[in-house]
Scaffold this active site. Structure first.
Site, PDB file in Angstrom:
ATOM      1  N   MET A  32       0.839  -1.199   0.000  1.00  0.00           N
ATOM      2  CA  MET A  32       0.000   0.000   0.000  1.00  0.00           C
ATOM      3  C   MET A  32       0.877   1.253   0.000  1.00  0.00           C
ATOM      4  O   MET A  32       0.427   2.338   0.371  1.00  0.00           O
ATOM      5  CB  MET A  32      -0.944  -0.009   1.202  1.00  0.00           C
ATOM      6  CG  MET A  32      -1.891  -1.217   1.148  1.00  0.00           C
ATOM      7  SD  MET A  32      -3.457  -0.958   1.977  1.00  0.00           S
ATOM      8  CE  MET A  32      -2.911  -0.769   3.651  1.00  0.00           C
ATOM      9  N   HIS A  36       8.934   1.023   3.389  1.00  0.00           N
ATOM     10  CA  HIS A  36      10.008   1.020   4.395  1.00  0.00           C
ATOM     11  C   HIS A  36      10.834  -0.251   4.192  1.00  0.00           C
ATOM     12  O   HIS A  36      10.536  -1.055   3.294  1.00  0.00           O
ATOM     13  CB  HIS A  36       9.412   1.099   5.805  1.00  0.00           C
ATOM     14  CG  HIS A  36       8.336   0.083   6.072  1.00  0.00           C
ATOM     15  ND1 HIS A  36       8.581  -1.269   6.136  1.00  0.00           N
ATOM     16  CD2 HIS A  36       6.999   0.208   6.244  1.00  0.00           C
ATOM     17  CE1 HIS A  36       7.467  -1.933   6.372  1.00  0.00           C
ATOM     18  NE2 HIS A  36       6.472  -1.054   6.433  1.00  0.00           N
ATOM     19  N   HIS A  39       9.111  -3.635   3.526  1.00  0.00           N
ATOM     20  CA  HIS A  39       8.703  -3.861   2.130  1.00  0.00           C
ATOM     21  C   HIS A  39       9.926  -4.211   1.281  1.00  0.00           C
ATOM     22  O   HIS A  39       9.886  -5.102   0.440  1.00  0.00           O
ATOM     23  CB  HIS A  39       8.086  -2.594   1.536  1.00  0.00           C
ATOM     24  CG  HIS A  39       6.819  -2.138   2.195  1.00  0.00           C
ATOM     25  ND1 HIS A  39       6.720  -0.934   2.850  1.00  0.00           N
ATOM     26  CD2 HIS A  39       5.595  -2.708   2.276  1.00  0.00           C
ATOM     27  CE1 HIS A  39       5.488  -0.780   3.308  1.00  0.00           C
ATOM     28  NE2 HIS A  39       4.778  -1.838   2.977  1.00  0.00           N
ATOM     29  N   GLN A  63     -10.427  -2.589   2.333  1.00  0.00           N
ATOM     30  CA  GLN A  63      -9.931  -3.255   3.533  1.00  0.00           C
ATOM     31  C   GLN A  63      -9.885  -2.324   4.748  1.00  0.00           C
ATOM     32  O   GLN A  63      -9.477  -2.730   5.825  1.00  0.00           O
ATOM     33  CB  GLN A  63      -8.572  -3.905   3.282  1.00  0.00           C
ATOM     34  CG  GLN A  63      -7.409  -2.948   3.137  1.00  0.00           C
ATOM     35  CD  GLN A  63      -6.159  -3.678   2.684  1.00  0.00           C
ATOM     36  OE1 GLN A  63      -6.062  -4.156   1.552  1.00  0.00           O
ATOM     37  NE2 GLN A  63      -5.180  -3.801   3.575  1.00  0.00           N
ATOM     38  N   LYS A 151       4.680 -10.184   9.405  1.00  0.00           N
ATOM     39  CA  LYS A 151       4.145  -9.169  10.318  1.00  0.00           C
ATOM     40  C   LYS A 151       2.621  -9.217  10.317  1.00  0.00           C
ATOM     41  O   LYS A 151       1.975  -9.098  11.346  1.00  0.00           O
ATOM     42  CB  LYS A 151       4.621  -7.781   9.904  1.00  0.00           C
ATOM     43  CG  LYS A 151       4.284  -6.759  10.936  1.00  0.00           C
ATOM     44  CD  LYS A 151       4.279  -5.381  10.363  1.00  0.00           C
ATOM     45  CE  LYS A 151       3.143  -4.625  10.945  1.00  0.00           C
ATOM     46  NZ  LYS A 151       2.360  -3.917   9.964  1.00  0.00           N
ATOM     47  N   GLN A 155      -3.208 -12.272   7.877  1.00  0.00           N
ATOM     48  CA  GLN A 155      -3.347 -12.019   6.436  1.00  0.00           C
ATOM     49  C   GLN A 155      -2.591 -13.068   5.617  1.00  0.00           C
ATOM     50  O   GLN A 155      -3.127 -13.643   4.671  1.00  0.00           O
ATOM     51  CB  GLN A 155      -2.815 -10.617   6.141  1.00  0.00           C
ATOM     52  CG  GLN A 155      -2.583 -10.319   4.674  1.00  0.00           C
ATOM     53  CD  GLN A 155      -2.107  -8.888   4.457  1.00  0.00           C
ATOM     54  OE1 GLN A 155      -2.862  -7.957   4.656  1.00  0.00           O
ATOM     55  NE2 GLN A 155      -0.858  -8.706   4.067  1.00  0.00           N
ATOM     56  N   SER A 187       6.342  -0.392  10.094  1.00  0.00           N
ATOM     57  CA  SER A 187       4.993  -0.272   9.530  1.00  0.00           C
ATOM     58  C   SER A 187       4.841   1.119   8.947  1.00  0.00           C
ATOM     59  O   SER A 187       5.386   2.090   9.489  1.00  0.00           O
ATOM     60  CB  SER A 187       3.964  -0.473  10.647  1.00  0.00           C
ATOM     61  OG  SER A 187       2.702   0.017  10.240  1.00  0.00           O
ATOM     62  N   ARG A 189       2.395   2.857   9.166  1.00  0.00           N
ATOM     63  CA  ARG A 189       1.648   3.686  10.127  1.00  0.00           C
ATOM     64  C   ARG A 189       2.538   4.272  11.230  1.00  0.00           C
ATOM     65  O   ARG A 189       2.097   5.185  11.943  1.00  0.00           O
ATOM     66  CB  ARG A 189       0.529   2.873  10.771  1.00  0.00           C
ATOM     67  CG  ARG A 189      -0.645   2.584   9.854  1.00  0.00           C
ATOM     68  CD  ARG A 189      -1.820   2.029  10.652  1.00  0.00           C
ATOM     69  NE  ARG A 189      -2.992   1.837   9.818  1.00  0.00           N
ATOM     70  CZ  ARG A 189      -3.245   0.739   9.107  1.00  0.00           C
ATOM     71  NH1 ARG A 189      -2.396  -0.265   9.126  1.00  0.00           N
ATOM     72  NH2 ARG A 189      -4.346   0.660   8.377  1.00  0.00           N
TER      73      ARG A 189
HETATM   74  P1  AMP Z   1       1.405  -3.010   3.485  1.00  0.00           P
HETATM   75  O1  AMP Z   1       1.970  -1.983   2.567  1.00  0.00           O
HETATM   76  O2  AMP Z   1       1.418  -2.612   4.921  1.00  0.00           O
HETATM   77  O3  AMP Z   1       0.079  -3.568   3.019  1.00  0.00           O
HETATM   78  O4  AMP Z   1       2.405  -4.253   3.423  1.00  0.00           O
HETATM   79  C1  AMP Z   1       2.779  -4.855   2.220  1.00  0.00           C
HETATM   80  C2  AMP Z   1       3.534  -6.125   2.515  1.00  0.00           C
HETATM   81  O5  AMP Z   1       4.694  -5.822   3.286  1.00  0.00           O
HETATM   82  C3  AMP Z   1       2.712  -7.139   3.336  1.00  0.00           C
HETATM   83  O6  AMP Z   1       2.964  -8.442   2.851  1.00  0.00           O
HETATM   84  C4  AMP Z   1       3.250  -6.947   4.719  1.00  0.00           C
HETATM   85  O7  AMP Z   1       3.128  -8.106   5.532  1.00  0.00           O
HETATM   86  C5  AMP Z   1       4.715  -6.639   4.434  1.00  0.00           C
HETATM   87  N1  AMP Z   1       5.311  -5.931   5.566  1.00  0.00           N
HETATM   88  C6  AMP Z   1       4.834  -4.827   6.194  1.00  0.00           C
HETATM   89  N2  AMP Z   1       5.618  -4.496   7.236  1.00  0.00           N
HETATM   90  C7  AMP Z   1       6.620  -5.414   7.273  1.00  0.00           C
HETATM   91  C8  AMP Z   1       7.749  -5.623   8.125  1.00  0.00           C
HETATM   92  N3  AMP Z   1       8.013  -4.826   9.162  1.00  0.00           N
HETATM   93  N4  AMP Z   1       8.548  -6.674   7.859  1.00  0.00           N
HETATM   94  C9  AMP Z   1       8.300  -7.502   6.820  1.00  0.00           C
HETATM   95  N5  AMP Z   1       7.257  -7.361   5.981  1.00  0.00           N
HETATM   96  C10 AMP Z   1       6.420  -6.333   6.202  1.00  0.00           C
END
Ligand code: AMP
Length: 255
Positions: A32, A36, A39, A63, A151, A155, A187, A189
């Site tokens: 999304m 960081h 990702h 979501q 994390k 999901q 994260s 966030r």
């Molecule tokens: P998001 O952009 O938050 O939807 O996350 C995209 C992907 O990155 C998802 O598969 C998350 O599980 C993964 N992700 C987010 N934060 C972390 C983290 N700290 N370590 C590893 N993977 C992460």
């Protein structure tokens, strides 16, 4: 620097995808945005395992059960694209709602058991939105492998189960949680935390790792100023979600 191709129009992307053929090893990293190191670890893994890597950047409205959470979700497309160029990513898709949801979410994918627990309890409809968008991305991208972080453990579990249930032709690769030096799970966030809450936040993981019961961990988190949505043990893992102000954080640890 790599020649990064950015697709905003999914019709154009799907035409382009056809030119790549079925034999290509293509890795997909759904995100999304507000990227960081967490990702980036998924993206690096994809680059190392596939001929081409595609990253999707899409803040998926279906979501979000909380409108303000959606509105306040951090966005920094220019910085994200710079990072992806430097890493050597091949393609980015960055669609708009109308192209991902031509049916305006009339059709959706629902799981009726595990998705109702833990985060699903506090965020009704959240996992329907997640599973639906991930399936749409799989259909549009036709990846060989797709990469997800531990994390978001619930999901990840649901996506693996969805792939098995619907005979989807994609291999799911999962990677461990990347953390800040103080243990806070990275994260998008985290940037929304104010200074005081950012100092408090590392206690979330510290308390989660303590050799105490889930109930005791919940109590300790509350004593330390966290609003606790849940702390629960599931299959040798402790899963938890807390809120600091308006910011919701999730984490999990093996037990
Ligand atoms: P998001 O952009 O938050 O939807 O996350 C995209 C992907 O990155 C998802 O598969 C998350 O599980 C993964 N992700 C987010 N934060 C972390 C983290 N700290 N370590 C590893 N993977 C992460």
């Amino acid at each position: 620097m790599n020649d990064l191709k950015v697709f905003k129009d999914m019709t154009v992307w799907r035409k382009y995808r056809e030119t790549l053929g079925q034999k290509i090893e293509l890795g997909l990293v759904p995100t999304m945005g507000a990227l960081h190191e967490g990702h980036l670890s998924l993206i690096r893994k994809s680059i190392s395992e596939n001929e081409k890597t595609i990253v999707s950047i899409y803040v998926n409205p279906t979501q979000f059960n909380d409108k303000n959470d959606f509105k306040n979700y951090p966005v920094d497309l220019d910085q994200d694209l710079d990072m992806l160029k430097n890493l050597g990513v091949d393609y980015v898709i960055n669609p708009v709602y109308e192209q991902m949801y031509p049916d305006n979410y009339r059709f959706r994918l629902t799981e009726n058991n595990f998705s109702k627990l833990f985060c699903g309890k506090d965020r009704p409809g959240h996992f329907d939105g997640v599973l639906t968008i991930v399936m749409k991305l799989f259909n549009m991208v036709k990846p060989t492998r797709a990469y997800f972080g531990e994390k978001d453990f619930q999901q990840l579990t649901l996506i693996k189960d969805m792939v098995e249930s619907f005979f989807m032709d994609v291999y799911i690769v999962s990677l461990p949680t990347l953390r800040e030096h103080d243990g806070l799970a990275m994260s998008s966030r985290n940037v929304l935390l104010n200074e005081i809450d950012r100092k408090l936040a590392p206690w979330f993981n510290k308390i989660l790792k303590m050799n105490i019961s889930a109930d005791e961990a919940k109590k300790r988190l509350e004593e330390n100023g966290f609003a606790v949505d849940y702390v629960e043990d599931y299959n040798n893992r402790r899963l938890a979600a807390v809120r600091l102000g308006k910011v919701r954080l999730i984490d999990n640890e093996k037990i």
